[in-house]
Design a protein around this motif. Structure first.
Motif, PDB file in Angstrom:
ATOM      1  N   ARG A   6       0.856  -1.185   0.000  1.00 11.10           N
ATOM      2  CA  ARG A   6       0.000   0.000   0.000  1.00 11.10           C
ATOM      3  C   ARG A   6       0.896   1.241   0.000  1.00 11.10           C
ATOM      4  O   ARG A   6       2.035   1.197   0.407  1.00 11.10           O
ATOM      5  CB  ARG A   6      -0.922   0.004   1.233  1.00 11.10           C
ATOM      6  N   GLY A   7       0.345   2.351  -0.480  1.00 11.56           N
ATOM      7  CA  GLY A   7       1.084   3.604  -0.486  1.00 11.56           C
ATOM      8  C   GLY A   7       1.470   4.043  -1.887  1.00 11.56           C
ATOM      9  O   GLY A   7       2.058   3.276  -2.643  1.00 11.56           O
ATOM     10  N   THR A   8       1.119   5.274  -2.245  1.00  8.41           N
ATOM     11  CA  THR A   8       1.441   5.860  -3.540  1.00  8.41           C
ATOM     12  C   THR A   8       1.891   7.295  -3.305  1.00  8.41           C
ATOM     13  O   THR A   8       1.304   7.993  -2.478  1.00  8.41           O
ATOM     14  CB  THR A   8       0.202   5.872  -4.464  1.00  8.41           C
ATOM     15  N   TRP A   9       2.925   7.729  -4.013  1.00  5.99           N
ATOM     16  CA  TRP A   9       3.317   9.133  -3.896  1.00  5.99           C
ATOM     17  C   TRP A   9       3.910   9.636  -5.208  1.00  5.99           C
ATOM     18  O   TRP A   9       4.314   8.851  -6.068  1.00  5.99           O
ATOM     19  CB  TRP A   9       4.271   9.370  -2.732  1.00  5.99           C
ATOM     20  N   LEU A  10       3.920  10.961  -5.333  1.00  2.00           N
ATOM     21  CA  LEU A  10       4.402  11.608  -6.545  1.00  2.00           C
ATOM     22  C   LEU A  10       5.742  12.270  -6.275  1.00  2.00           C
ATOM     23  O   LEU A  10       5.910  12.976  -5.280  1.00  2.00           O
ATOM     24  CB  LEU A  10       3.403  12.660  -7.020  1.00  2.00           C
ATOM     25  N   CYS A  11       6.702  12.031  -7.162  1.00  2.00           N
ATOM     26  CA  CYS A  11       7.992  12.718  -7.120  1.00  2.00           C
ATOM     27  C   CYS A  11       8.002  13.721  -8.275  1.00  2.00           C
ATOM     28  O   CYS A  11       7.537  13.404  -9.372  1.00  2.00           O
ATOM     29  CB  CYS A  11       9.146  11.737  -7.296  1.00  2.00           C
TER      30      CYS A  11
END
Length: 324
Positions: A218-223
């Motif tokens: 789980r877990g999504t992020w934007l760079c």
């Protein structure tokens, strides 16, 4: 809702990449909490104690780790798009992370604190050279806790890329993206929803964007690097499944029937993989893996499909029945 907007050219040039930094950040989040991922249980048991001792020994480390594991807005010092594609190294990612000034780091961390589950301020931010100290911490966590497990993790990530690239080749990006995470989805013909927060949409540059899998469930992020360079980090498909499989008794029965290595290949091919990926995962030579694959293929238990320059193997219906 916040969108990433892509032109047809940007979409055609989008690609996959790996990020040791993102993997390290994910590992940090797992080690800071009770382990809920079965495939990481033994790793967590070995590393959680030393990791928590490191955190407790230094005020700056404790403050930064607490912030990075509770915020919904990651600072740029740990969330820059990887620059080496599928061969990105930690050294490549640490170099630009060190270049931020103390003023820039403070601004980033203040924003992260505002988006933390429990904002506590930055009174732990003592001394100076915060970007360099943060990079040293991430490098140490990578070296001590992630690098020893990297071959196993990388094999899973490469299999994820193989799977998604196959979907892209056959169905296009919209189908490949559809099941990457619960928070991301295709909107219309030219946009990706990556957050439910009301923020300004991002316009992806003509070089396209990066999709970066990590071994989290789980877990999504934007760079991002303004104005138009973006990478979307998302949970690899295989991570949630890696702790499952048949019971130990059935595995032993299958090993007696076809041999230990061939049994493991059959079980691993619940998710498609290449010979190289299987050899890495099983810690055997390419020749050994190839020989066992040939026997299983000749027996009609697996089949291969060429994707570009690689051959991706998967179980046949007979293989599924035998493995089950």
């Amino acid at each position: 809702m916040t969108l990433l907007r892509l032109s047809p050219r940007a979409l055609s040039r989008s690609r996959f990449a790996l990020s040791p930094m993102a993997e390290t950040l994910g590992a940090m989040r797992v080690l800071a909490n009770p382990c809920r991922d079965p495939w990481l249980a033994s790793w967590h048991e070995r590393h959680a104690g030393p990791f928590r001792a490191r955190v407790a020994a230094d005020r700056f480390t404790a403050g930064l780790v607490r912030l990075l594991t509770t915020t919904g807005w990651l600072p740029d010092i740990v969330a820059l798009p990887p620059i080496g594609g599928l061969r990105t190294t930690m050294a490549q990612e640490l170099a630009p992370a060190r270049r931020f000034s103390d003023a820039e780091v403070r601004t980033q961390l203040q924003e992260s604190d505002r988006h933390s589950e429990t904002p506590t301020g930055l009174d732990w931010l003592d001394g100076a050279n915060w970007a360099d100290r943060g990079a040293e911490l991430m490098g140490a966590i990578w070296h001590d806790h992630v690098l020893p497990d990297w071959p196993r993790r990388r094999a899973l990530l490469e299999r994820e890329v193989t799977y998604r690239a196959g979907l892209v080749a056959v169905y296009g990006w919209s189908n490949a993206l559809g099941s990457m995470s619960r928070r991301s989805s295709w909107v219309g013909e030219d946009a990706i929803r990556f957050s439910n927060r009301p923020q300004a949409d991002r316009i992806v540059g003509s070089e396209g964007m990066l999709f970066v899998p990590v071994t989290l469930t789980r877990g999504t992020w934007l760079c991002e690097v303004p104005p138009d360079t973006y990478a979307l980090v998302y949970p690899a498909r295989g991570a949630a499944e890696a702790g499952g499989g048949p019971s130990p008794d059935r595995v032993r029965a299958l090993e007696r029937l076809v041999g230990a290595v061939r049994a493991r290949i059959l079980l691993e091919l619940a998710r498609p993989a290449t010979t190289t990926e299987l050899a890495t995962l099983l810690d055997v030579s390419l020749g050994t893996a190839g020989g066992h694959i040939a026997v299983l293929r000749d027996a009609g238990l697996i089949e291969g499909t060429r994707v570009g320059r690689r051959v991706v193997y998967r179980r046949t219906d007979d293989g599924d029945r035998l493995a089950g």
